[in-house]
Design a protein around this motif. Structure first.
Motif, mmCIF file in Angstrom:
data_model
loop_
_atom_site.group_PDB
_atom_site.id
_atom_site.type_symbol
_atom_site.label_atom_id
_atom_site.label_comp_id
_atom_site.label_asym_id
_atom_site.label_seq_id
_atom_site.Cartn_x
_atom_site.Cartn_y
_atom_site.Cartn_z
ATOM 1 N N MET A 132 -87.059 89.374 69.555
ATOM 2 C CA MET A 132 -86.678 90.187 70.808
ATOM 3 C C MET A 132 -85.296 89.515 71.208
ATOM 4 S SD MET A 132 -89.069 91.261 73.857
ATOM 5 C CE MET A 132 -88.393 92.201 75.295
ATOM 6 N N LEU A 133 -84.557 90.187 71.706
ATOM 7 C CA LEU A 133 -83.353 89.768 72.209
ATOM 8 C C LEU A 133 -83.526 89.620 73.794
ATOM 9 C CD1 LEU A 133 -80.751 92.500 70.849
ATOM 10 C CD2 LEU A 133 -81.111 89.983 70.076
ATOM 11 N N ARG A 134 -83.121 88.177 74.279
ATOM 12 C CA ARG A 134 -82.981 88.027 75.649
ATOM 13 C C ARG A 134 -81.888 88.811 76.297
ATOM 14 N NH1 ARG A 134 -85.398 82.519 76.516
ATOM 15 N NH2 ARG A 134 -86.600 81.907 74.601
ATOM 16 N N HIS A 135 -80.892 89.283 75.685
ATOM 17 C CA HIS A 135 -79.712 89.973 76.613
ATOM 18 C C HIS A 135 -79.081 91.193 75.610
ATOM 19 C CE1 HIS A 135 -76.761 87.399 74.759
ATOM 20 N NE2 HIS A 135 -77.440 86.473 74.942
ATOM 21 N N GLU A 136 -78.488 91.670 76.266
ATOM 22 C CA GLU A 136 -77.626 92.779 75.417
ATOM 23 C C GLU A 136 -76.445 92.181 74.801
ATOM 24 O OE1 GLU A 136 -75.407 96.645 76.895
ATOM 25 O OE2 GLU A 136 -77.551 96.259 77.878
ATOM 26 N N PHE A 137 -76.323 92.390 73.402
ATOM 27 C CA PHE A 137 -74.919 91.907 72.750
ATOM 28 C C PHE A 137 -73.886 92.465 73.384
ATOM 29 C CE2 PHE A 137 -71.948 92.295 69.149
ATOM 30 C CZ PHE A 137 -71.847 91.150 69.098
ATOM 31 N N GLN A 138 -72.877 91.776 73.677
ATOM 32 C CA GLN A 138 -71.668 92.031 74.262
ATOM 33 C C GLN A 138 -70.464 91.687 73.557
ATOM 34 O OE1 GLN A 138 -71.730 90.903 78.356
ATOM 35 N NE2 GLN A 138 -73.054 92.563 78.885
ATOM 36 N N PRO A 139 -70.038 92.434 72.602
ATOM 37 C CA PRO A 139 -68.959 91.833 71.829
ATOM 38 C C PRO A 139 -67.514 91.729 72.309
ATOM 39 C CG PRO A 139 -69.254 94.193 71.376
ATOM 40 C CD PRO A 139 -70.311 93.777 72.254
ATOM 41 N N GLY A 140 -67.356 92.191 73.418
ATOM 42 C CA GLY A 140 -66.084 92.044 74.045
ATOM 43 C C GLY A 140 -66.155 90.593 74.552
ATOM 44 N N ARG A 141 -67.220 90.143 75.027
ATOM 45 C CA ARG A 141 -67.254 88.519 75.675
ATOM 46 C C ARG A 141 -67.081 87.523 74.475
ATOM 47 N NH1 ARG A 141 -71.469 88.379 80.698
ATOM 48 N NH2 ARG A 141 -70.294 89.999 82.186
ATOM 49 N N MET A 142 -67.823 88.071 73.285
ATOM 50 C CA MET A 142 -67.562 87.124 72.200
ATOM 51 C C MET A 142 -66.304 86.960 71.744
ATOM 52 S SD MET A 142 -69.472 87.473 68.719
ATOM 53 C CE MET A 142 -68.399 88.624 67.972
ATOM 54 N N ILE A 143 -65.578 87.988 71.775
ATOM 55 C CA ILE A 143 -64.188 88.236 71.242
ATOM 56 C C ILE A 143 -63.124 87.286 72.316
ATOM 57 C CG2 ILE A 143 -62.251 89.492 70.545
ATOM 58 C CD1 ILE A 143 -64.104 91.481 69.493
ATOM 59 N N ALA A 144 -63.488 87.653 73.536
ATOM 60 C CA ALA A 144 -62.641 86.635 74.472
ATOM 61 C C ALA A 144 -63.034 85.202 74.396
ATOM 62 C CB ALA A 144 -63.012 87.387 75.867
ATOM 63 N N GLY A 145 -64.241 84.887 74.293
ATOM 64 C CA GLY A 145 -64.411 83.535 74.054
ATOM 65 C C GLY A 145 -64.036 82.928 72.969
ATOM 66 N N LEU A 146 -64.104 83.753 72.100
ATOM 67 C CA LEU A 146 -63.529 83.135 70.615
ATOM 68 C C LEU A 146 -61.982 82.827 71.041
ATOM 69 C CD1 LEU A 146 -65.566 84.801 67.857
ATOM 70 C CD2 LEU A 146 -65.530 82.475 68.444
ATOM 71 N N ALA A 147 -61.185 83.820 71.322
ATOM 72 C CA ALA A 147 -59.979 83.708 71.617
ATOM 73 C C ALA A 147 -59.439 82.304 72.530
ATOM 74 C CB ALA A 147 -59.213 85.007 72.304
ATOM 75 N N LEU A 148 -60.248 82.295 73.409
ATOM 76 C CA LEU A 148 -59.823 81.146 74.247
ATOM 77 C C LEU A 148 -60.489 79.842 73.632
ATOM 78 C CD1 LEU A 148 -61.200 82.682 77.788
ATOM 79 C CD2 LEU A 148 -58.899 82.396 77.149
ATOM 80 N N ILE A 149 -61.263 79.805 72.972
ATOM 81 C CA ILE A 149 -61.710 78.639 72.135
ATOM 82 C C ILE A 149 -60.420 78.422 71.098
ATOM 83 C CG2 ILE A 149 -63.082 77.787 70.098
ATOM 84 C CD1 ILE A 149 -65.564 79.045 71.926
ATOM 85 N N ALA A 150 -60.028 79.419 70.327
ATOM 86 C CA ALA A 150 -58.777 79.190 69.615
ATOM 87 C C ALA A 150 -57.768 78.826 70.254
ATOM 88 C CB ALA A 150 -58.327 80.586 68.850
ATOM 89 N N ALA A 151 -57.301 79.269 71.434
ATOM 90 C CA ALA A 151 -56.149 78.787 72.270
ATOM 91 C C ALA A 151 -56.287 77.305 72.579
ATOM 92 C CB ALA A 151 -55.933 79.417 73.551
ATOM 93 N N GLY A 152 -57.754 76.883 72.986
ATOM 94 C CA GLY A 152 -57.657 75.564 73.263
ATOM 95 C C GLY A 152 -57.796 74.484 72.200
ATOM 96 N N LEU A 153 -58.368 75.280 70.875
ATOM 97 C CA LEU A 153 -57.933 74.287 69.700
ATOM 98 C C LEU A 153 -56.753 74.233 69.517
ATOM 99 C CD1 LEU A 153 -60.905 75.885 67.303
ATOM 100 C CD2 LEU A 153 -60.929 73.303 68.637
ATOM 101 N N VAL A 154 -55.751 75.061 69.477
ATOM 102 C CA VAL A 154 -54.407 75.170 69.130
ATOM 103 C C VAL A 154 -53.943 73.945 70.318
ATOM 104 C CG1 VAL A 154 -52.194 76.055 69.326
ATOM 105 C CG2 VAL A 154 -54.048 77.114 68.072
ATOM 106 N N SER A 155 -54.022 74.103 71.440
ATOM 107 C CA SER A 155 -53.344 73.178 72.443
ATOM 108 C C SER A 155 -53.950 71.702 72.339
ATOM 109 C CB SER A 155 -54.023 73.708 73.858
ATOM 110 O OG SER A 155 -53.273 74.788 73.904
ATOM 111 N N GLY A 156 -55.158 71.663 71.840
ATOM 112 C CA GLY A 156 -55.777 70.362 71.679
ATOM 113 C C GLY A 156 -55.182 69.687 70.242
ATOM 114 N N GLY A 157 -55.112 70.438 69.321
ATOM 115 C CA GLY A 157 -54.348 69.946 68.058
ATOM 116 C C GLY A 157 -53.063 69.541 68.317
ATOM 117 N N ASP A 158 -52.270 70.160 69.295
ATOM 118 C CA ASP A 158 -50.970 69.963 69.623
ATOM 119 C C ASP A 158 -50.773 68.622 70.063
ATOM 120 O OD1 ASP A 158 -47.997 69.897 69.628
ATOM 121 O OD2 ASP A 158 -48.057 71.143 71.751
ATOM 122 N N ALA A 159 -51.804 68.426 71.300
ATOM 123 C CA ALA A 159 -51.680 67.255 72.194
ATOM 124 C C ALA A 159 -52.423 65.949 71.341
ATOM 125 C CB ALA A 159 -52.868 67.416 73.384
ATOM 126 N N GLY A 160 -53.181 66.435 70.416
ATOM 127 C CA GLY A 160 -53.685 65.206 69.634
ATOM 128 C C GLY A 160 -52.652 64.740 68.500
#
Length: 88
Positions: free
Chosen positions: A1-29
């Protein structure tokens, strides 16, 4: 049983922000050299894709209709509709 409703928009937004953070972190490192403006299209594109996914998901949910338990007259209550509650 799911605890909450699946929201694909939030998942994609989160993945995009994680990707931006990884790009910036890789550049800084020092792993790679990325111009500063590369993060802007990654975030903007991810947010636009997230908005499109959220609109599609909402339209699919709206078409099916979310069903609540049946009221006293056997009708089901749709999203945003208040159930008829008899006065006491």
């Amino acid at each position: 049983m799911l605890r909450h409703e699946f929201q694909p928009g939030r998942m994609i937004a989160g993945l995009a922000l994680i990707a931006a953070g990884l790009v910036s972190g890789g550049d800084a490192g020092g792993l790679w050299d990325v111009p500063w403006f590369v993060v802007i299209p990654v975030v903007a594109g991810g947010l636009c894709l997230a908005a499109a996914a959220a609109v599609v998901a909402q339209s699919v949910r709206g078409r099916r209709g979310h069903r609540s338990p049946a009221g006293q007259d056997g009708r089901t209550v749709q999203d945003g509709e208040k159930p008829d509650i008899p006065a006491v």
